[in-house]
Enzyme design. Structure first.
Site, PDB file in Angstrom:
ATOM      1  N   ASP A 256       0.846  -1.198   0.000  1.00  0.00           N
ATOM      2  CA  ASP A 256       0.000   0.000   0.000  1.00  0.00           C
ATOM      3  C   ASP A 256       0.875   1.238   0.000  1.00  0.00           C
ATOM      4  O   ASP A 256       2.028   1.208   0.431  1.00  0.00           O
ATOM      5  CB  ASP A 256      -0.932   0.026   1.210  1.00  0.00           C
ATOM      6  CG  ASP A 256      -2.160   0.920   0.991  1.00  0.00           C
ATOM      7  OD1 ASP A 256      -2.385   1.377  -0.146  1.00  0.00           O
ATOM      8  OD2 ASP A 256      -2.885   1.170   1.960  1.00  0.00           O
ATOM      9  N   GLY A 257       0.300   2.323  -0.501  1.00  0.00           N
ATOM     10  CA  GLY A 257       0.946   3.622  -0.488  1.00  0.00           C
ATOM     11  C   GLY A 257      -0.028   4.645   0.051  1.00  0.00           C
ATOM     12  O   GLY A 257      -1.245   4.454  -0.012  1.00  0.00           O
TER      13      GLY A 257
ATOM     14  N   GLU B 136       2.443   3.764  -4.175  1.00  0.00           N
ATOM     15  CA  GLU B 136       1.863   2.446  -4.473  1.00  0.00           C
ATOM     16  C   GLU B 136       2.863   1.579  -5.253  1.00  0.00           C
ATOM     17  O   GLU B 136       3.065   0.411  -4.931  1.00  0.00           O
ATOM     18  CB  GLU B 136       0.566   2.580  -5.285  1.00  0.00           C
ATOM     19  CG  GLU B 136      -0.573   3.245  -4.553  1.00  0.00           C
ATOM     20  CD  GLU B 136      -1.305   2.362  -3.558  1.00  0.00           C
ATOM     21  OE1 GLU B 136      -0.929   1.189  -3.366  1.00  0.00           O
ATOM     22  OE2 GLU B 136      -2.276   2.855  -2.959  1.00  0.00           O
TER      23      GLU B 136
ATOM     24  N   ASP C  38      -4.259  -2.556  -3.441  1.00  0.00           N
ATOM     25  CA  ASP C  38      -5.552  -1.892  -3.632  1.00  0.00           C
ATOM     26  C   ASP C  38      -5.451  -0.835  -4.729  1.00  0.00           C
ATOM     27  O   ASP C  38      -6.391  -0.103  -4.976  1.00  0.00           O
ATOM     28  CB  ASP C  38      -6.082  -1.307  -2.322  1.00  0.00           C
ATOM     29  CG  ASP C  38      -5.193  -0.246  -1.711  1.00  0.00           C
ATOM     30  OD1 ASP C  38      -4.239   0.216  -2.364  1.00  0.00           O
ATOM     31  OD2 ASP C  38      -5.452   0.132  -0.554  1.00  0.00           O
TER      32      ASP C  38
ATOM     33  N   HIS D  49      -9.583  -0.378   2.244  1.00  0.00           N
ATOM     34  CA  HIS D  49     -10.423   0.067   3.359  1.00  0.00           C
ATOM     35  C   HIS D  49     -11.717  -0.750   3.452  1.00  0.00           C
ATOM     36  O   HIS D  49     -12.786  -0.205   3.702  1.00  0.00           O
ATOM     37  CB  HIS D  49     -10.718   1.567   3.243  1.00  0.00           C
ATOM     38  CG  HIS D  49      -9.480   2.378   3.024  1.00  0.00           C
ATOM     39  ND1 HIS D  49      -8.560   2.607   4.022  1.00  0.00           N
ATOM     40  CD2 HIS D  49      -8.990   2.977   1.915  1.00  0.00           C
ATOM     41  CE1 HIS D  49      -7.563   3.320   3.534  1.00  0.00           C
ATOM     42  NE2 HIS D  49      -7.804   3.551   2.259  1.00  0.00           N
TER      43      HIS D  49
ATOM     44  N   ASP E 146      -1.823  -0.263   5.099  1.00  0.00           N
ATOM     45  CA  ASP E 146      -2.274   1.116   5.138  1.00  0.00           C
ATOM     46  C   ASP E 146      -1.781   1.807   6.404  1.00  0.00           C
ATOM     47  O   ASP E 146      -1.275   2.935   6.362  1.00  0.00           O
ATOM     48  CB  ASP E 146      -3.803   1.170   5.046  1.00  0.00           C
ATOM     49  CG  ASP E 146      -4.326   2.590   5.066  1.00  0.00           C
ATOM     50  OD1 ASP E 146      -4.014   3.363   4.147  1.00  0.00           O
ATOM     51  OD2 ASP E 146      -5.049   2.935   6.021  1.00  0.00           O
TER      52      ASP E 146
END
Length: 143
Positions: free
Chosen positions: A9-10, A47, A69, A124, A134
Site C-alpha cells: 500500500d501507499g 503504491e 488496492d 479500506h 495502510d
C-alpha cells in the site's frame, strides 16, 4: 520455488506531498513488514514503490501473489500496459510520456526473477493485511 504472499500500500497526506509506502511479506508462518517514506511524492508513486521494495526484499526467485488496492499497479500488469509503453518508447495511448517511468522500470526489473501474480484487493474494506499495510504506510509519512 518458495511461495510468498505480499500485500502492499501507499499513502500521501496531500497529493502531491509527503508520502509513505509499506508491504507485508508472508512466507509460511514468517511475516516481514517493511515501510518507508518520501517528503515530496504522489500516492501513485508510493503504491508502485511499495511493490518494488517488497520484491527487492526477496533473496531468491519466488512464486509471489502480490495484493494491492491500487488499480493503477494491478491493471498495468493484468492488462499489460507496460508492454505497449515499452514498444512505444514509454508513451501512453495518447502519445504522452508515461508518468512514473522510473518506478515502472524498477518494478519490471524487480519482477524479473519471480513468478508474480497481481491481485486487486479492495482498499479500506476490512482485509486485514491490506489494513495493516495502510497503517504502516501512513505511519511512514515524514512529518
Amino acid at each position: 520455488m518458495k511461495e510468498v504472499v505480499v500485500y502492499t500500500d501507499g499513502a500521501c497526506s496531500r497529493n502531491p506531498g509527503p508520502g509513505g509506502w509499506a508491504a507485508v511479506l508472508k512466507y509460511g508462518e514468517h511475516i516481514k513488514e517493511i515501510s518507508g517514506g518520501e517528503r515530496h511524492t504522489t500516492n501513485q508513486r508510493m503504491e508502485i514503490t511499495a511493490a518494488v521494495e517488497a520484491l527487492k526484499t526477496l533473496k531468491e526467485p519466488c512464486k509471489v501473489t502480490l495484493h494491492s488496492d491500487s488499480a493503477y499497479v494491478v491493471n498495468c500488469f493484468k492488462q499489460k500496459w507496460y508492454v505497449n509503453w515499452q514498444k512505444n518508447g514509454w508513451r501512453n495511448s495518447k502519445g504522452d510520456a508515461v508518468q512514473n517511468r522510473d518506478l515502472w522500470e524498477a518494478l519490471i526489473a524487480a519482477m524479473e526473477p519471480h513468478k508474480v501474480d497481481m491481485k486487486k484487493v479492495k482498499g479500506h474494506a476490512g482485509v486485514a493485511w491490506n489494513e495493516r499495510c495502510d497503517e504502516l504506510a501512513r505511519a511512514a509519512i515524514p512529518k
